[in-house]
Design a protein around this motif. Structure first.
Motif, PDB file in Angstrom:
ATOM      1  N   ARG A   7       0.847  -1.207   0.000  1.00 57.35           N
ATOM      2  CA  ARG A   7       0.000   0.000   0.000  1.00 57.35           C
ATOM      3  C   ARG A   7       0.867   1.236   0.000  1.00 57.35           C
ATOM      4  N   ALA A   9       0.368   4.995   1.535  1.00 56.18           N
ATOM      5  CA  ALA A   9      -0.572   5.569   2.501  1.00 56.18           C
ATOM      6  C   ALA A   9      -0.200   7.024   2.800  1.00 56.18           C
ATOM      7  N   PRO A  10      -0.341   7.913   1.832  1.00 62.28           N
ATOM      8  CA  PRO A  10       0.101   9.291   2.051  1.00 62.28           C
ATOM      9  C   PRO A  10      -0.835  10.085   2.962  1.00 62.28           C
ATOM     10  N   SER A  11      -0.247  11.036   3.680  1.00 65.51           N
ATOM     11  CA  SER A  11      -1.035  12.013   4.440  1.00 65.51           C
ATOM     12  C   SER A  11      -1.122  13.255   3.561  1.00 65.51           C
ATOM     13  N   GLU A  43      -4.359   8.934   4.316  1.00 65.02           N
ATOM     14  CA  GLU A  43      -4.255   9.057   5.772  1.00 65.02           C
ATOM     15  C   GLU A  43      -4.551  10.496   6.184  1.00 65.02           C
ATOM     16  N   TYR A 191      -2.545   7.867  14.880  1.00 72.36           N
ATOM     17  CA  TYR A 191      -1.933   7.169  13.738  1.00 72.36           C
ATOM     18  C   TYR A 191      -1.661   5.691  14.049  1.00 72.36           C
ATOM     19  N   VAL A 195      -3.364   3.052  11.619  1.00 74.58           N
ATOM     20  CA  VAL A 195      -2.529   2.372  10.616  1.00 74.58           C
ATOM     21  C   VAL A 195      -2.546   0.855  10.833  1.00 74.58           C
ATOM     22  N   ARG A 209       7.878   2.281   3.649  1.00 70.88           N
ATOM     23  CA  ARG A 209       7.734   3.681   4.057  1.00 70.88           C
ATOM     24  C   ARG A 209       9.083   4.210   4.510  1.00 70.88           C
TER      25      ARG A 209
HETATM   26  N1  GLU Z   1       0.784   8.598   6.310  1.00 70.98           N
HETATM   27  C1  GLU Z   1       2.175   8.498   6.610  1.00 70.98           C
HETATM   28  C2  GLU Z   1       2.954   9.563   5.835  1.00 70.98           C
HETATM   29  O1  GLU Z   1       2.484  10.072   4.834  1.00 70.98           O
HETATM   30  C3  GLU Z   1       2.753   7.161   6.254  1.00 70.98           C
HETATM   31  C4  GLU Z   1       2.299   6.126   7.195  1.00 70.98           C
HETATM   32  C5  GLU Z   1       2.753   4.732   6.916  1.00 70.98           C
HETATM   33  O2  GLU Z   1       3.198   4.445   5.790  1.00 70.98           O
HETATM   34  O3  GLU Z   1       2.628   3.913   7.811  1.00 70.98           O
HETATM   35  O4  GLU Z   1       4.036   9.891   6.267  1.00 70.98           O
END
Ligand code: GLU
Length: 318
Positions: A7, A9-11, A43, A191, A195, A209
């Protein structure tokens, strides 16, 4: 063996910068090289800082880069946005309450960061357990003045795992992390909880990540175990540093995709990053798809990477 599932998972608190692109690229390559699935989870727990417009731009930038996904993002609907998953987090929070001690914490940010508090390597403060064991009367009294956050009590346990990039990593929960927050005082789930629940429910088998999240992983593995999810494999990738050795951030607007898309082709961006990550020898333009057969985790260095030269040249002034 279940099909591998990765995955991104961008914020969406800003436009993606090159560090985010590197993460998107490597997570996509890792899944695709195994014939696996790719998910896109947004996220945006901090809904005020993460407007939908940024999430839409991230999708557009991923398309531009040639990175696709099987599920998630706007076509799959609201359930791929963490801001819409509160009821699910509530359910798993209730399960955690039965498996571990969760207690209200009334400490202010200022109190937590008091000079005497031990600071951890990633800048966090080791929680001293101040609010653990408050009596019901003390709790009721404090509640009149302030809404509490909820912390989970960590056991005297060391979590060890093998990270696919950084190698063996161990963390003793009480001394390296301490009791941590599952729900903030404003009611938003933290988070770490979100997550873990999402990776577990979405069937994620590998997490790629930035290495700045390596320290979070022991907590997440512990939560996975408590909730009965098999923890995924982890790959913590090097960060991209600017010429002063500072990690890139969303504040480096000259390196965000809005401007980079005006200066480069997607193949130039992908080729330069693939070369920085040692997947190819020369920073020649290449598509993400053409990189799939060249991808191997043992090529990717552990240590942080300097920004490829092509991105350092200032844009031509007209
Ligand atoms: N949402 C987080 C970010 O953009 C990444 C979280 C993750 O990959 O667990 O930095």
């Amino acid at each position: 063996m279940p099909q591998s599932c990765g995955r991104f998972a961008p914020s969406p608190s800003g436009r993606m910068h090159l560090g985010n692109v590197l993460c998107a690229l490597l997570s996509w390559l890792s899944s695709r090289a195994k014939g696996g699935r790719c998910l896109l989870r947004i996220e945006d727990l901090d809904a005020g800082r993460c407007p939908r417009s940024y999430a839409d731009l991230i999708e557009d930038d991923l398309h531009w880069l040639g990175l696709d996904w099987d599920e998630g993002g706007s076509v799959s609907g609201d359930s791929w946005y963490q801001s819409h998953r509160t009821a699910i987090y509530e359910e798993y929070y209730t399960i955690l309450r039965q498996k571990a001690e969760i207690y209200p914490c009334f400490c202010s940010r200022a109190a937590l960061h008091a000079a005497s508090a031990p600071h951890l390597s990633d800048g966090r403060v080791l929680y001293a357990g101040t609010c653990y064991g408050l009596s019901p009367a003390e709790t009721a009294e404090k509640r009149k003045r302030r809404a509490p956050a909820a912390r989970i009590r960590v056991p005297d346990e060391t979590i060890s795992f093998i990270d696919g990039v950084q190698g063996t990593y161990s963390e003793h929960l009480p001394s390296a992390c301490g009791d941590f927050i599952l729900r903030r005082s404003d009611g938003v789930f933290a988070y770490q909880l979100a997550v873990t629940v999402d990776d577990g429910l979405m069937g994620v088998t590998e997490v790629v990540r930035g290495r700045d999240l390596l320290e979070s992983t022991a907590r997440q593995i512990w939560l996975h175990r408590l909730l009965g999810f098999p923890p995924p494999d982890y790959y913590h990738i090097p960060l991209l540093l600017d010429s002063d050795g500072r990690r890139l951030s969303k504040r480096d607007e000259d390196l965000d995709l809005g401007l980079l898309r005006q200066r480069f082709t997607p193949e130039q961006v992908v080729g330069a990053l693939a070369c920085a990550a040692k997947l190819i020898e020369r920073p020649e333009p290449i598509s993400a798809k053409a990189l799939i057969p060249l991808f191997r985790w043992d090529k990717v260095p552990k240590t942080d990477l300097f920004l490829p030269d092509i991105f350092r040249t200032p844009p031509e002034t007209v």
